[in-house]
Motif scaffolding. Structure first.
Motif, PDB file in Angstrom:
ATOM      1  N   UNK A  84      -1.670 -16.117  -7.571  1.00  0.00           N
ATOM      2  CA  UNK A  84      -0.601 -15.801  -8.527  1.00  0.00           C
ATOM      3  C   UNK A  84       0.741 -15.625  -7.828  1.00  0.00           C
ATOM      4  N   UNK A  85       0.787 -14.687  -6.871  1.00  0.00           N
ATOM      5  CA  UNK A  85       2.086 -14.369  -6.257  1.00  0.00           C
ATOM      6  C   UNK A  85       2.598 -15.515  -5.389  1.00  0.00           C
ATOM      7  N   UNK A  86       1.753 -16.040  -4.520  1.00  0.00           N
ATOM      8  CA  UNK A  86       2.217 -17.094  -3.608  1.00  0.00           C
ATOM      9  C   UNK A  86       2.654 -18.371  -4.329  1.00  0.00           C
ATOM     10  N   UNK A  87       1.851 -18.907  -5.234  1.00  0.00           N
ATOM     11  CA  UNK A  87       2.276 -20.174  -5.864  1.00  0.00           C
ATOM     12  C   UNK A  87       3.357 -20.039  -6.932  1.00  0.00           C
ATOM     13  N   UNK A  88       3.425 -18.888  -7.612  1.00  0.00           N
ATOM     14  CA  UNK A  88       4.336 -18.778  -8.750  1.00  0.00           C
ATOM     15  C   UNK A  88       5.523 -17.848  -8.515  1.00  0.00           C
ATOM     16  N   UNK A  89       5.440 -17.008  -7.479  1.00  0.00           N
ATOM     17  CA  UNK A  89       6.534 -16.068  -7.210  1.00  0.00           C
ATOM     18  C   UNK A  89       7.003 -16.172  -5.760  1.00  0.00           C
ATOM     19  N   UNK A  90       6.950 -17.373  -5.219  1.00  0.00           N
ATOM     20  CA  UNK A  90       7.358 -17.581  -3.826  1.00  0.00           C
ATOM     21  C   UNK A  90       8.852 -17.369  -3.628  1.00  0.00           C
ATOM     22  N   UNK A  91       9.609 -17.358  -4.722  1.00  0.00           N
ATOM     23  CA  UNK A  91      11.056 -17.157  -4.626  1.00  0.00           C
ATOM     24  C   UNK A  91      11.417 -15.703  -4.323  1.00  0.00           C
ATOM     25  N   UNK A  92      10.456 -14.787  -4.470  1.00  0.00           N
ATOM     26  CA  UNK A  92      10.738 -13.384  -4.189  1.00  0.00           C
ATOM     27  C   UNK A  92      10.841 -13.153  -2.681  1.00  0.00           C
ATOM     28  N   UNK A  93      11.798 -12.332  -2.248  1.00  0.00           N
ATOM     29  CA  UNK A  93      11.932 -12.072  -0.807  1.00  0.00           C
ATOM     30  C   UNK A  93      10.829 -11.141  -0.311  1.00  0.00           C
ATOM     31  N   UNK A  94      10.490 -11.278   0.958  1.00  0.00           N
ATOM     32  CA  UNK A  94       9.509 -10.371   1.538  1.00  0.00           C
ATOM     33  C   UNK A  94       8.084 -10.876   1.384  1.00  0.00           C
ATOM     34  N   UNK A  95       7.135 -10.174   1.997  1.00  0.00           N
ATOM     35  CA  UNK A  95       5.727 -10.584   1.956  1.00  0.00           C
ATOM     36  C   UNK A  95       5.159 -10.526   0.546  1.00  0.00           C
ATOM     37  N   UNK A  96       4.343 -11.483   0.158  1.00  0.00           N
ATOM     38  CA  UNK A  96       3.734 -11.452  -1.180  1.00  0.00           C
ATOM     39  C   UNK A  96       2.804 -10.254  -1.369  1.00  0.00           C
ATOM     40  N   UNK A  97       2.220  -9.766  -0.270  1.00  0.00           N
ATOM     41  CA  UNK A  97       1.355  -8.584  -0.380  1.00  0.00           C
ATOM     42  C   UNK A  97       2.140  -7.361  -0.856  1.00  0.00           C
ATOM     43  N   UNK A  98       3.406  -7.281  -0.441  1.00  0.00           N
ATOM     44  CA  UNK A  98       4.235  -6.156  -0.860  1.00  0.00           C
ATOM     45  C   UNK A  98       4.471  -6.195  -2.364  1.00  0.00           C
ATOM     46  N   UNK A  99       4.777  -7.375  -2.898  1.00  0.00           N
ATOM     47  CA  UNK A  99       5.006  -7.502  -4.338  1.00  0.00           C
ATOM     48  C   UNK A  99       3.725  -7.276  -5.135  1.00  0.00           C
ATOM     49  N   UNK A 100       2.603  -7.687  -4.577  1.00  0.00           N
ATOM     50  CA  UNK A 100       1.323  -7.421  -5.246  1.00  0.00           C
ATOM     51  C   UNK A 100       1.049  -5.929  -5.302  1.00  0.00           C
ATOM     52  N   UNK A 101       1.368  -5.229  -4.227  1.00  0.00           N
ATOM     53  CA  UNK A 101       1.177  -3.778  -4.201  1.00  0.00           C
ATOM     54  C   UNK A 101       2.118  -3.086  -5.179  1.00  0.00           C
ATOM     55  N   UNK A 102       3.378  -3.542  -5.245  1.00  0.00           N
ATOM     56  CA  UNK A 102       4.335  -2.960  -6.195  1.00  0.00           C
ATOM     57  C   UNK A 102       3.837  -3.163  -7.624  1.00  0.00           C
ATOM     58  N   UNK A 103       3.354  -4.358  -7.902  1.00  0.00           N
ATOM     59  CA  UNK A 103       2.795  -4.648  -9.224  1.00  0.00           C
ATOM     60  C   UNK A 103       1.685  -3.668  -9.572  1.00  0.00           C
ATOM     61  N   UNK A 104       0.757  -3.465  -8.620  1.00  0.00           N
ATOM     62  CA  UNK A 104      -0.364  -2.547  -8.866  1.00  0.00           C
ATOM     63  C   UNK A 104       0.111  -1.114  -9.069  1.00  0.00           C
ATOM     64  N   UNK A 105       1.031  -0.674  -8.239  1.00  0.00           N
ATOM     65  CA  UNK A 105       1.522   0.705  -8.328  1.00  0.00           C
ATOM     66  C   UNK A 105       2.240   0.960  -9.648  1.00  0.00           C
TER      67      UNK A 105
END
Length: 201
Positions: A84-105
């Motif tokens: 999800x994050x890598x293929x569709x939200x690659x435009x976001x800055x920073x590691x995709x794991x960080x955005x996945x964690x923010x999403x979960x939190x």
């Protein structure tokens, strides 16, 4: 702070030419400058089960791969990152794991806070952001699927659930928590203290 134009309900005998109030305006604020983040525009009882139900149902969305949020290294968390994050939200800055964690939190703790109705407006705004991201993902991966008249195998559009959640959260961004909430308790307490200060002057 989001401003919403609302009309105050007319009571029996009230002047029909009563002035419209704007949430966040000087007319709506008291002299004490109450923190309006806790204020509810419409204290309708049905808002309580809607808020509580949406909050409880949101919690598990933020806990892929475990009981709590951001379970790094689990298959579920890594799957969210890779598919999800890598293929569709690659435009976001920073590691995709960080955005996945923010999403979960946001979804885990945001769901809990929405359930009890604490800091409802900023929490609902944060949850609205995750749902808009989910709508974007489903539209990007599956398209509109013939909306609004198209029929799909699972009887609902892929973007349908996050869209409904987004509309619910948008309601609470504008309206506030409603009854049976921590926000209403805080606002009522501050209002009472403000009234007492004005009476003593």
């Amino acid at each position: 702070m989001v401003n919403a134009f609302v009309t105050t309900p007319l009571r029996i005998g009230q002047n029909r030419n009563a002035k419209l109030r704007v949430w966040g305006s000087k007319e709506e604020s008291t002299s004490g400058g109450l923190p309006e983040v806790f204020k509810t525009v419409t204290s309708s009882v049905p808002l309580a089960p809607l808020r509580i139900g949406a909050g409880l149902l949101m919690i598990h969305h933020g806990s892929e791969g475990g009981i709590g949020p951001a379970n790094f290294g689990t298959a579920e968390f890594n799957g969210f990152v890779d598919f999800i994050v890598k293929p569709y939200f690659s435009f976001l800055p920073g590691p995709p794991e960080t955005w996945s964690a923010i999403h979960d939190l946001v979804e885990f703790f945001g769901g809990a806070l929405l359930t009890v109705g604490f800091l409802t407006r900023p929490v609902a705004l944060s949850l609205l952001g995750t749902m808009m991201g989910a709508v974007y993902f489903h539209l990007s991966s599956s398209g509109a699927q013939g909306f609004p008249l198209g029929h799909v195998p699972n009887y609902s559009y892929d973007f349908e659930e996050p869209t409904l959640y987004a509309l619910i959260f948008l309601l609470f961004v504008f309206n506030g928590a409603g009854p049976l909430s921590v926000d209403s308790i805080i606002y009522n307490k501050i209002s009472l203290e403000d009234d007492n200060e004005q009476d003593s002057e």
